[in-house]
Enzyme design. Sequence first.
Site, mmCIF file in Angstrom:
data_model
loop_
_atom_site.group_PDB
_atom_site.id
_atom_site.type_symbol
_atom_site.label_atom_id
_atom_site.label_comp_id
_atom_site.label_asym_id
_atom_site.label_seq_id
_atom_site.Cartn_x
_atom_site.Cartn_y
_atom_site.Cartn_z
ATOM 1 C CG ASN A 135 -22.402 -33.722 27.023
ATOM 2 O OD1 ASN A 135 -22.375 -32.665 27.676
ATOM 3 N ND2 ASN A 135 -21.310 -34.428 26.786
ATOM 4 N N GLY A 174 -23.680 -28.036 29.991
ATOM 5 C CA GLY A 174 -23.367 -26.679 30.424
ATOM 6 C C GLY A 174 -22.933 -26.594 31.875
ATOM 7 C CG ASN A 202 -13.656 -29.058 32.476
ATOM 8 O OD1 ASN A 202 -13.102 -28.984 31.365
ATOM 9 N ND2 ASN A 202 -14.953 -29.247 32.611
ATOM 10 C CB CYS A 253 -16.423 -27.431 29.612
ATOM 11 S SG CYS A 253 -18.177 -27.680 29.257
ATOM 12 C CG ASN A 294 -13.594 -32.307 27.994
ATOM 13 O OD1 ASN A 294 -14.679 -32.848 27.798
ATOM 14 N ND2 ASN A 294 -13.419 -31.376 28.919
ATOM 15 N N GLY A 348 -12.071 -41.616 26.616
ATOM 16 C CA GLY A 348 -12.706 -41.470 25.314
ATOM 17 C C GLY A 348 -13.234 -42.782 24.768
ATOM 18 N N GLY A 369 -16.631 -43.021 30.909
ATOM 19 C CA GLY A 369 -17.613 -41.940 30.871
ATOM 20 C C GLY A 369 -18.963 -42.414 30.388
#
Lengths: 250, 304
Positions: free
Chosen positions: B70, B73, B128, B131, B193, B244, B266
Amino acid sequence: MHIEKTIVQFVEKVKPNIFLLKVLAKNISSKATAGQFCNIKVSETDFPLLRRPFSIHNIENESVYFLFDIHGEGTKILSNKKVGDKIDIIGPLGNGFNIDDNYETIFLVAGGIGVAPFPFLTKSLTNKKIITFYGARNKDYIYDKNLINVKYSTDDGSYGFHGNVIELLEKEIGKNDFHNIKIYGCGPTPMLKALQKFSLENKIDCELSVESAMACGFGICQGCPIETTDNSYKLICKDGPVFNSKEIIL
Amino acid sequence: MNIDLSVNIGSLKLKNPILLASGTVGYGNEISEFTDLSKIGAIVTKSISLKPRKGNPPQRIVETPSGMLNAIGLANVGLEAFVKEKIPFLEKLNATIICNIAASTLDEYVECVKILEYEKSIKAFEINVSCPNVKDGGLIFGNDINWVGKITEQVRKSTSKPIIIKLSPNVPNISDFAAVAKKEGADAVSAINTLVGTSFDIYTRKPKIKNITGGLSGPAIKPIALAKVLEIKRNVDIPIIGVGGIMNWKDVVEFMIVGATAIQIGTANFINPNVSNEIINDLYKFCSEQKIENISSLTGSFQI
């Protein structure tokens, strides 16, 4: 929106590459409107991982129909389902076609497998004069059950008008004196783009059903944006898949 | 036997170790139609930035073997709308809120935290710094140990709420980053992440997502995430939230054994939006069968 364990009633090969799936889905069938879609988990394993979105082709009593072509691994698995198999489906999702009484004549414009939502829409449009314009690659790609007043076009001329469906539409609209028209379109993006241009030039109200890859189908993954004319993004799954043609940039 | 699923992440006590990962459940409204958020350990909100972000142009996602890429943004409503519209909704649902914050500058992190400090229902911040899909901030911070230290230090000074640093796996030694986070006052780390990946169409020779690269998630990354959690557990004394590719209760138990105090779900939310509550029920069953009174006893119980 429901997560429903549906039961396969049949999967039928209706054309060399096109399949019709009928599932028993009590909850989804009772809530769906024309133009909405479902997100289908085609296997019980992690392959394919994500669900696959499909337009609702038709509703009959407590059953939901899906029309699809073999596009990749997911649709191949779906085409091999057997009667009695369980399929996990989320639906109905998104906003369908807006049906209102202000129009006398309805043009349904379909490109290829984009014909999928139109039998349900046809059934939902009562007391309207409907003309269906149906374009496909060749005659093997045409499945026209439950459509009415169909005018065909094929890219190779094997059935109906030789050319694309927008050319057919332009030809037909010049021949007749239509009043108070509304267009509903569904098909590949280049066709929708041409249809959007056609409707703007001819000042005809038009709704387009667009498609996109998506992960969830109900707004949480944010994976299916479409650009809008007011310079923002909308989500195809949640705000669409049907949009006013003036609202979106294709 | 009474089974206790509650866990403590620093001073933050959660009713169970199941959290919903940032960016996979928006601000809770859509998923609440499928699952009872009041029963989940906590919901980590979609990253909030000071101003709204439109996000990346399509195509944003593509499925890959056992996973997905993905590049959303950080599309989000911005801090003001979050406070006005999103928090009250989550409060009504009785959800435990952890607010994820993304920023392009150090000052922006600090400003966000200062504003949100007064929101009582925000129980913790997840910062975060990792990203992979934005030009400013993102991995520029997450892959630089000095930045991670500086951001943690400044955020720590600005809030009394627990802070969790979400770490990037795109680094050689993740435990060094966890150590810095701890040193500068973080209460916990989230690991991991997404991993930077890409996918190309062999006929058009074009990338399948517009951003060219995206973050890889899903079962494909589970072994990597487990290894990163284990690496942190063996080197740094800090609570770890494992993330994850978790799809089911077995994955949760595995993450806890290698060192996670809690976990986040997630990608699985996209496939089954009720999976978190199903997992909680399955964990009860597992603990009963295995006579595990406190699920927290699983954390770091690996036998090597």
